[in-house]
Design a protein around this motif. Sequence first.
Motif, PDB file in Angstrom:
ATOM      1  N   ASP A 129      30.078  25.567 -14.131  1.00  0.00           N
ATOM      2  CA  ASP A 129      29.474  24.263 -13.819  1.00  0.00           C
ATOM      3  C   ASP A 129      29.692  23.881 -12.356  1.00  0.00           C
ATOM      4  N   ALA A 130      30.865  24.259 -11.823  1.00  0.00           N
ATOM      5  CA  ALA A 130      31.156  23.951 -10.424  1.00  0.00           C
ATOM      6  C   ALA A 130      30.200  24.700  -9.497  1.00  0.00           C
ATOM      7  N   ILE A 131      29.910  25.950  -9.844  1.00  0.00           N
ATOM      8  CA  ILE A 131      28.965  26.741  -9.037  1.00  0.00           C
ATOM      9  C   ILE A 131      27.587  26.078  -9.067  1.00  0.00           C
ATOM     10  N   LYS A 132      27.180  25.633 -10.244  1.00  0.00           N
ATOM     11  CA  LYS A 132      25.875  24.969 -10.389  1.00  0.00           C
ATOM     12  C   LYS A 132      25.834  23.656  -9.604  1.00  0.00           C
ATOM     13  N   ALA A 133      26.971  22.947  -9.579  1.00  0.00           N
ATOM     14  CA  ALA A 133      27.030  21.676  -8.844  1.00  0.00           C
ATOM     15  C   ALA A 133      26.841  21.902  -7.347  1.00  0.00           C
ATOM     16  N   ILE A 134      27.414  22.985  -6.827  1.00  0.00           N
ATOM     17  CA  ILE A 134      27.241  23.304  -5.403  1.00  0.00           C
ATOM     18  C   ILE A 134      25.783  23.667  -5.132  1.00  0.00           C
ATOM     19  N   ASP A 135      25.181  24.461  -6.026  1.00  0.00           N
ATOM     20  CA  ASP A 135      23.769  24.836  -5.865  1.00  0.00           C
ATOM     21  C   ASP A 135      22.860  23.616  -5.913  1.00  0.00           C
ATOM     22  N   ALA A 136      23.233  22.641  -6.739  1.00  0.00           N
ATOM     23  CA  ALA A 136      22.360  21.481  -6.955  1.00  0.00           C
ATOM     24  C   ALA A 136      22.409  20.488  -5.805  1.00  0.00           C
ATOM     25  N   LYS A 137      23.444  20.559  -4.990  1.00  0.00           N
ATOM     26  CA  LYS A 137      23.599  19.551  -3.925  1.00  0.00           C
ATOM     27  C   LYS A 137      22.450  19.642  -2.917  1.00  0.00           C
TER      28      LYS A 137
END
Length: 806
Positions: A798-806
Amino acid sequence: MAQQQPKPADPRLKIYRETPAKINDLIHTKLDVRFDYKKAYMYGKEWVTLKPHFYPTDTLRLDAKGMDIKTIAVVKNGKNTPLKFTYDSLSIAIKLDKVYRNNENYTIYIDYTAKPNELKAKGSAAITDAKGLYFINPEGKEKDKPTQIWTQGETEASSAWFPTIDKPSQKTTEEISITVPAKYVTLSNGRLSAQKANADGTRTDTWKQELPHSPYLFMMAVGDFKIYKDKWKNKEVNYYLEPKYAPYAKEIFGFTPEAIQFYSTKLGVDYPWVKYSQIVVRDYVSGAMENTSATLHGEYVQSTPRELIDAYYSQGRSTIVHELFHQWFGDYVTAESWSNLTVNESFADFSETMWAEYKYGKDEGGAHIYDDLQNYLSNPDAKTKDLVRFHYKDKEEVFDVVTYQKGGCILYMLRNYLGEDAFYKGLGIYLKTNAFKNGEAHQLRLALEEASGRDLNWFFNQWYFGAGHPVLDISYKWDEATKTQTVYVNQTQDGDPFILPIAVDVYAGGKKERHKVWLRNKADTLTFAVASKPNLVNVDGDKILAAKKTDKKTLEEFAFQYANAPLYRDRLEAIEAAAPAQGDKNAQKIILAALKDKYYGLRIEAIQAVNMTNDEVRNAAQPVLQSIARSDENTLARAAAISVLGKLKASGQLNLFKEALKNQSYAVQGAALNAIGQIDPAEALKLAKGFEADNKGALTQALIGIYSTSGSDAEWPFVYGKYSELGPQAQFNALQKFADLVGRVQKPEYAQQGINEIKELGVRFKQYVGDYVKGMLNSIKTKREALKDDASAKVADDAIKAIDAK
């Protein structure tokens, strides 16, 4: 392959950023303010006195961002007559009661509420992080954080806490009455003229700034501060610190009166304001701010005596003098517009080198200006930007390596060209001519021309109103038959050649002969008649050029340069040439000599460059490094030597490293603990426990590293607590080891704490480190899956996805 279409230029770059027309001029600003800590509101009353600049007018526009405007009235004979106005949340358009002419003053009364935390950017107004007024821990709910209020006006955020014409070209005197809980201290511009205790447990402090200055330089700060009183001549010089740092006020700021005297003497203009105060606040949004007579610093300048052991001319000290110099260049004479920011910031940047030379010696000054040059050259976009910049997307972009570091280098060149006395005489003329007014690059040129008697249009055209820098390719040829030394200097940058007056030093027959030459062409050929083949031809003998260069000297010539040319950059160039070629005898000679250089910065360069895999180099360097590690007067050099010796993993060095653990320097202790960890990880883990109570900086990094490598769940609370307190750069430096521990702790809640901390770094700095952080999180995910900790693996995903989503 399809041809890639060029990226369209941002249309905002086509807008000419003119100095805003002056319709009305500010004269005096009187404020009466109080605060609602729970709501983070400021209740303000303002009496602002103005006059038309030249043309008659019956209208007034004031900047006022995100406020509730209750009343606007004109004050006549002590009575308020309401005026009609419209307000769009960014500015107020006021219909005056009559047409005023430029020999008539008028005073407007405004009753308003500032709501900085509710401020939203609208349209093109870039004010998302420009709230102007900041409430820090206002209700006291955050543990270990004081309750404070402070302001930040630059660039145009003062109008988020009081209505004004928020432009640097405006100047106004000021009076501000601040009502606060009686337990708090206040600070503002000018002098504290009155204090009144109120029946409700509050106190009202009134500050008067009786000399005009620009609205962005207004400030106030409120909180629990201890004041250390110093002085320069008959003026107050005060330092406001959190109580726990108050005992160290003199160590942190105590050189300020000496710096005031130094700059006053150099400029021929005494420090112009009634007092000079410096205050340190929490959660500051920048590095520091030169508010008139009251500089505000971020908390990083607060240091204990143990931290100051390793500081030398650190960022904290250089920032202190940078902001002080602004009291002349920026506050006394202010840039007319953000396009001309160079007359503020380039000078403050250059003042850091001035102070380094004076206080610490010519080598420290040389190192400081060289770092400026490297910061500028390492930014590929910087070469496209003029120093005086009339086209930009947003005014905040002008605060960059061109305005600061390149601008500082340009002043360094200009001082060299004109000579010390003419240069500083010119700065004095500029300051006296434009005192309490505004300046721009043209006025600076005229003042320097008046002082020196030299035309400087050519210099300002290429360095102030042009972009880029020379890229020099320098090669040499000696003709034995004609006893002629030829030097070829090619300018390989795109566009026109730069005009460069420089010194060329020719060393031959035990003597140095200096030649003053002008480079004017893309390809210049210089010839010198010399009785014997020179040992060295040193192009740019004063090492002042803001240029990138390839200098095709031999290692033998660089060895001679290291031993004979006097400047920091002379010796650094030799070390850099020698570093990759340590199989060569001349290179070895340079590196081994530089280990004993008189300047600690070059000793450190040599220590870090020394090739310990080369037997010959190692055998010669090791006893020198051991001596440095034991007894060098500079703690950073000692730490660097210990780090290099530690990588040898030689158990015979253990006693040296353990002895170094007794040093008071955090840098030395950190290096020693890391070095022990390379030889005996279990011993390092045991020793680390003794430093948990008192550690900062390099020692904290070492503890995180030792615990992350050899520790377990028992060490996690300490590691996590310390890592979360680090600044962004320090977190990035420690990230790999921290991530290793996150990957292998047993408790899932520990792993998830660490994952979320790493995610925050990746989200905040995605542009710079996003991919690297995602790589770390992927590695953690794999390790958590191997430990059958699927919950933490999902948090990492989820943390990886959060960085991608920024």
